[in-house]
Scaffold this motif. Structure first.
Motif, PDB file in Angstrom:
ATOM      1  N   GLY A   1      42.730  36.101  44.087  1.00 19.04           N
ATOM      2  CA  GLY A   1      41.470  36.826  44.013  1.00 19.04           C
ATOM      3  C   GLY A   1      41.654  38.261  43.594  1.00 19.04           C
ATOM      4  O   GLY A   1      42.776  38.730  43.385  1.00 19.04           O
ATOM      5  N   TRP A   2      40.527  38.924  43.451  1.00 15.80           N
ATOM      6  CA  TRP A   2      40.493  40.322  43.041  1.00 15.80           C
ATOM      7  C   TRP A   2      39.739  41.141  44.078  1.00 15.80           C
ATOM      8  O   TRP A   2      38.675  40.724  44.554  1.00 15.80           O
ATOM      9  CB  TRP A   2      39.805  40.464  41.683  1.00 15.80           C
TER      10      TRP A   2
ATOM     11  N   ALA B   1      36.071  38.997  43.950  1.00 18.98           N
ATOM     12  CA  ALA B   1      35.943  37.557  43.691  1.00 18.98           C
ATOM     13  C   ALA B   1      37.232  36.874  44.096  1.00 18.98           C
ATOM     14  O   ALA B   1      38.303  37.460  43.998  1.00 18.98           O
ATOM     15  CB  ALA B   1      35.650  37.291  42.221  1.00 18.98           C
ATOM     16  N   GLU B   2      37.124  35.638  44.547  1.00 14.90           N
ATOM     17  CA  GLU B   2      38.309  34.884  44.894  1.00 14.90           C
ATOM     18  C   GLU B   2      38.120  33.428  44.505  1.00 14.90           C
ATOM     19  O   GLU B   2      36.998  32.921  44.439  1.00 14.90           O
ATOM     20  CB  GLU B   2      38.629  34.991  46.382  1.00 14.90           C
ATOM     21  N   ASN B   3      39.232  32.761  44.286  1.00 13.34           N
ATOM     22  CA  ASN B   3      39.231  31.372  43.861  1.00 13.34           C
ATOM     23  C   ASN B   3      40.276  30.637  44.684  1.00 13.34           C
ATOM     24  O   ASN B   3      41.433  31.064  44.737  1.00 13.34           O
ATOM     25  CB  ASN B   3      39.551  31.283  42.364  1.00 13.34           C
ATOM     26  N   THR B   4      39.881  29.551  45.326  1.00 15.78           N
ATOM     27  CA  THR B   4      40.815  28.800  46.150  1.00 15.78           C
ATOM     28  C   THR B   4      41.310  27.572  45.397  1.00 15.78           C
ATOM     29  O   THR B   4      40.713  27.153  44.401  1.00 15.78           O
ATOM     30  CB  THR B   4      40.164  28.352  47.465  1.00 15.78           C
ATOM     31  N   SER B   5      42.368  26.984  45.906  1.00 16.82           N
ATOM     32  CA  SER B   5      42.945  25.827  45.239  1.00 16.82           C
ATOM     33  C   SER B   5      41.990  24.643  45.266  1.00 16.82           C
ATOM     34  O   SER B   5      42.106  23.740  44.447  1.00 16.82           O
ATOM     35  CB  SER B   5      44.274  25.434  45.887  1.00 16.82           C
ATOM     36  N   GLY B   6      41.054  24.650  46.207  1.00 17.96           N
ATOM     37  CA  GLY B   6      40.066  23.582  46.249  1.00 17.96           C
ATOM     38  C   GLY B   6      38.959  23.752  45.238  1.00 17.96           C
ATOM     39  O   GLY B   6      38.055  22.912  45.148  1.00 17.96           O
TER      40      GLY B   6
ATOM     41  N   ILE C   1      35.459  34.729  37.734  1.00 16.89           N
ATOM     42  CA  ILE C   1      36.875  34.541  38.045  1.00 16.89           C
ATOM     43  C   ILE C   1      37.300  33.154  37.588  1.00 16.89           C
ATOM     44  O   ILE C   1      36.533  32.191  37.678  1.00 16.89           O
ATOM     45  CB  ILE C   1      37.146  34.724  39.561  1.00 16.89           C
ATOM     46  N   SER C   2      38.509  33.081  37.064  1.00  9.44           N
ATOM     47  CA  SER C   2      39.044  31.786  36.644  1.00  9.44           C
ATOM     48  C   SER C   2      40.558  31.784  36.873  1.00  9.44           C
ATOM     49  O   SER C   2      41.175  32.845  36.990  1.00  9.44           O
ATOM     50  CB  SER C   2      38.728  31.516  35.170  1.00  9.44           C
TER      51      SER C   2
ATOM     52  N   ASN D   1      50.063  30.088  36.938  1.00  9.42           N
ATOM     53  CA  ASN D   1      49.923  30.918  38.149  1.00  9.42           C
ATOM     54  C   ASN D   1      49.234  32.240  37.832  1.00  9.42           C
ATOM     55  O   ASN D   1      49.661  33.317  38.273  1.00  9.42           O
ATOM     56  CB  ASN D   1      51.296  31.187  38.788  1.00  9.42           C
ATOM     57  N   THR D   2      48.179  32.138  37.070  1.00  9.68           N
ATOM     58  CA  THR D   2      47.481  33.329  36.594  1.00  9.68           C
ATOM     59  C   THR D   2      46.003  33.251  36.948  1.00  9.68           C
ATOM     60  O   THR D   2      45.398  32.180  36.860  1.00  9.68           O
ATOM     61  CB  THR D   2      47.646  33.480  35.080  1.00  9.68           C
ATOM     62  N   VAL D   3      45.464  34.394  37.343  1.00  8.50           N
ATOM     63  CA  VAL D   3      44.040  34.494  37.617  1.00  8.50           C
ATOM     64  C   VAL D   3      43.447  35.562  36.709  1.00  8.50           C
ATOM     65  O   VAL D   3      44.104  36.557  36.382  1.00  8.50           O
ATOM     66  CB  VAL D   3      43.781  34.829  39.110  1.00  8.50           C
ATOM     67  N   TYR D   4      42.220  35.315  36.270  1.00  9.78           N
ATOM     68  CA  TYR D   4      41.533  36.219  35.370  1.00  9.78           C
ATOM     69  C   TYR D   4      40.225  36.683  36.006  1.00  9.78           C
ATOM     70  O   TYR D   4      39.625  35.971  36.815  1.00  9.78           O
ATOM     71  CB  TYR D   4      41.213  35.528  34.042  1.00  9.78           C
ATOM     72  N   LEU D   5      39.786  37.852  35.588  1.00 11.55           N
ATOM     73  CA  LEU D   5      38.467  38.332  35.992  1.00 11.55           C
ATOM     74  C   LEU D   5      37.779  38.862  34.753  1.00 11.55           C
ATOM     75  O   LEU D   5      38.167  39.896  34.213  1.00 11.55           O
ATOM     76  CB  LEU D   5      38.581  39.431  37.056  1.00 11.55           C
TER      77      LEU D   5
END
Length: 119
Positions: free
Chosen positions: A35-36, A49-54, A69-70, A76-80
């Protein structure tokens, strides 16, 4: 040890867009959430924003409809993606990852990337 490397911050005019990236590397068995967060001068750090594995995502009310967020789990990368930026979005943005290495759970933070929105 896990490292989080952020990129994509900068200076943009109000109404503009920026895309932040955060790549996790190191000894990783799994990442449960990424998350960010952001912190403006004189204010507490807050969730953006946050994103969980579910597949669940959460957004601060102030960014709903403007930020997305994606995650790319393979990298292993997150984008905002930040659109329609406002001066009040100005802050240092921090990436956070929660995961595990073997039996050991961990939480790591990135070094932060500055986002400045001019009016």
């Amino acid at each position: 040890q896990v490292q989080l490397v952020e990129s994509g911050g900068g200076l943009v005019q109000a109404g503009g867009s920026l895309r932040l990236s955060c790549a996790a590397s190191g000894s990783i068995s799994s990442i449960n959430a990424m998350g960010w967060y952001r912190q403006a001068p004189g204010k507490q750090r807050e969730l953006v924003a946050e994103n969980t594995s579910g597949g669940n995502t959460n957004y601060a009310d102030s960014v709903k409809g403007r930020f997305t967020i994606s995650r790319d789990n393979a990298k292993n990368t997150v984008y905002l993606q930040m659109n329609s930026l406002k001066p009040e979005d100005t802050a240092a943005y921090y990436c956070k990852a929660v995961g595990s290495t073997g039996w050991r759970a961990w939480t790591y933070w990135g070094q932060g990337t500055q986002v400045t929105v001019s009016s």
